[in-house]
Design a protein around this motif. Structure first.
Motif, PDB file in Angstrom:
ATOM      1  N   PHE A  92       0.777  -1.090   0.169  1.00  0.00           N
ATOM      2  CA  PHE A  92       0.211  -0.186  -0.034  1.00  0.00           C
ATOM      3  C   PHE A  92       0.468   1.279   0.274  1.00  0.00           C
ATOM      4  CE2 PHE A  92      -2.819   2.588   3.170  1.00  0.00           C
ATOM      5  CZ  PHE A  92      -3.057   3.210   1.776  1.00  0.00           C
ATOM      6  N   SER A  93       0.731   2.184  -0.973  1.00  0.00           N
ATOM      7  CA  SER A  93       1.786   2.985  -1.119  1.00  0.00           C
ATOM      8  C   SER A  93       1.124   4.536  -1.896  1.00  0.00           C
ATOM      9  CB  SER A  93       2.786   2.292  -2.619  1.00  0.00           C
ATOM     10  OG  SER A  93       3.545   1.955  -2.159  1.00  0.00           O
ATOM     11  N   TYR A  94       2.020   5.235  -0.586  1.00  0.00           N
ATOM     12  CA  TYR A  94       1.326   6.607  -1.324  1.00  0.00           C
ATOM     13  C   TYR A  94       2.530   7.562  -1.828  1.00  0.00           C
ATOM     14  CZ  TYR A  94      -0.291  11.821  -0.355  1.00  0.00           C
ATOM     15  OH  TYR A  94      -0.364  13.067   0.034  1.00  0.00           O
ATOM     16  N   GLN A  95       2.509   8.439  -2.775  1.00  0.00           N
ATOM     17  CA  GLN A  95       2.937   9.198  -3.496  1.00  0.00           C
ATOM     18  C   GLN A  95       3.417  10.894  -3.042  1.00  0.00           C
ATOM     19  OE1 GLN A  95       5.419   7.568  -5.455  1.00  0.00           O
ATOM     20  NE2 GLN A  95       6.250   9.507  -5.792  1.00  0.00           N
ATOM     21  N   GLY A 122       0.483  12.354  -4.105  1.00  0.00           N
ATOM     22  CA  GLY A 122      -0.980  12.807  -3.315  1.00  0.00           C
ATOM     23  C   GLY A 122      -2.214  11.670  -4.420  1.00  0.00           C
ATOM     24  N   GLU A 123      -1.540  10.392  -5.103  1.00  0.00           N
ATOM     25  CA  GLU A 123      -1.831   9.493  -4.839  1.00  0.00           C
ATOM     26  C   GLU A 123      -1.784   8.647  -4.619  1.00  0.00           C
ATOM     27  OE1 GLU A 123      -3.061  10.964  -9.944  1.00  0.00           O
ATOM     28  OE2 GLU A 123      -0.984   9.540  -9.481  1.00  0.00           O
ATOM     29  N   PHE A 124      -2.662   7.245  -4.542  1.00  0.00           N
ATOM     30  CA  PHE A 124      -2.399   6.408  -3.630  1.00  0.00           C
ATOM     31  C   PHE A 124      -2.738   5.178  -4.617  1.00  0.00           C
ATOM     32  CE2 PHE A 124      -4.936   9.221  -0.882  1.00  0.00           C
ATOM     33  CZ  PHE A 124      -4.282   9.357   0.511  1.00  0.00           C
ATOM     34  N   ARG A 125      -1.824   3.678  -4.158  1.00  0.00           N
ATOM     35  CA  ARG A 125      -1.743   2.705  -5.249  1.00  0.00           C
ATOM     36  C   ARG A 125      -1.228   1.778  -4.259  1.00  0.00           C
ATOM     37  NH1 ARG A 125       3.097   5.279  -6.116  1.00  0.00           N
ATOM     38  NH2 ARG A 125       5.292   4.487  -4.729  1.00  0.00           N
ATOM     39  N   PHE A 126      -2.795   0.518  -4.726  1.00  0.00           N
ATOM     40  CA  PHE A 126      -1.870  -0.551  -3.888  1.00  0.00           C
ATOM     41  C   PHE A 126      -1.001  -1.796  -5.254  1.00  0.00           C
ATOM     42  CE2 PHE A 126      -3.319  -5.337  -3.269  1.00  0.00           C
ATOM     43  CZ  PHE A 126      -3.235  -5.428  -1.730  1.00  0.00           C
TER      44      PHE A 126
END
Length: 269
Positions: free
Chosen positions: A34-37, A56-60
């Motif tokens: 689970f990551s946040y830029q 500001g974007e989240f990714r999985f």
């Protein structure tokens, strides 16, 4: 039966910070992430598609994936990202305690899922500010609580992730030819290719030679050189731009192998 594949112990909460522009790399992703830029952007490629994630974007990231990436710091700034690694032991324990189970097989799809902004995701990442410091918390009980919180937050914001998070099945036996033609450019060990195709290393080698009539190492080098020839000759790419992307570790080794196969140095095409 799959052979056990050794997985390097990863930090469970990782803060990344880089000044170098266009820092390139590739990796096998053994666990969900689970990551946040925080700043800058990152471009991922799984061999079929490219995805870009900005500030500001989240990714999985789904586990058991091969990924190439390019990290791009902002102008006059640093690339910053925060990642939480959700290992299988933590997820199994969570599943037993809370009764969560995958109800249906998740479609393979993309290796990385964009996550829509959500107040819970934002507040959770803000709570990880101490892990961005030079001496982050190391208490195992505290880290375990933050991992469990991450799982709860993800399930609240994205209920559909349940079928991904709690699917504990290992890779099944898949079509070897299609997989290798898609992933030949990843520079990973043969045992990793074997694991991802649902085979022991011995079975992988046996099936491989039966299908391609070459050893895996020999075929990989030939296939990578063929792709390099095409990109340099037909697309006008520079040798220095293709060797890393095609799984070669250094330019001199690539040039030597290329000249041995084609009788001319790649720079002379």
């Amino acid at each position: 039966m799959n052979e056990a594949v050794e997985v390097k112990k990863l930090p469970q909460i990782l803060y990344s910070c880089y000044l170098a522009r266009n820092r390139e790399g590739e990796q096998f992703v053994p666990e969900h992430i689970f990551s946040y830029q925080i700043a800058g952007s990152i471009v991922f490629s799984d061999g079929a598609t490219e995805q870009t994630f900005k500030e500001g974007e989240f990714r999985f990231h789904k586990r058991n994936q091969l990924i190439k990436f390019v990290k791009q710091p902002p102008g006059n700034g640093e690339f910053k990202a925060l990642s939480v690694y959700l290992d299988q032991d933590t997820l199994r324990s969570f599943s037993m305690e809370y009764g969560y189970k995958a109800e249906k097989p998740h479609e393979i799809g993309s290796a990385i899922l964009p996550l829509k902004p959500h107040p819970l995701l934002t507040s959770y990442m803000e709570s990880l500010a101490p892990y961005q410091q030079p001496n982050p918390p190391t208490d195992e009980n505290l880290i375990a609580l933050k991992l469990r919180e991450a799982i709860l937050v993800l399930l609240q914001a994205n209920p559909e992730l349940k079928d991904v998070l709690f699917n504990f099945a290992e890779p099944g036996k898949i079509d070897l030819e299609a997989f290798m033609n898609k992933n030949f450019h990843f520079n990973v060990e043969l045992k990793r290719f074997a694991y991802l195709t649902g085979r022991s290393l011995a079975t992988f080698k046996r099936d491989f030679e039966k299908k391609f009539h070459l050893s895996p190492s020999r075929w990989l080098q030939q296939r990578r050189l063929q792709e390099a020839y095409y990109r340099i000759k037909e697309k006008g790419a520079a040798p220095s731009d293709v060797y890393l992307d095609l799984g070669f570790e250094d330019l001199s080794h690539f040039s030597f192998a290329f000249k041995k196969m084609y009788g001319v140095a790649p720079s002379r095409l």
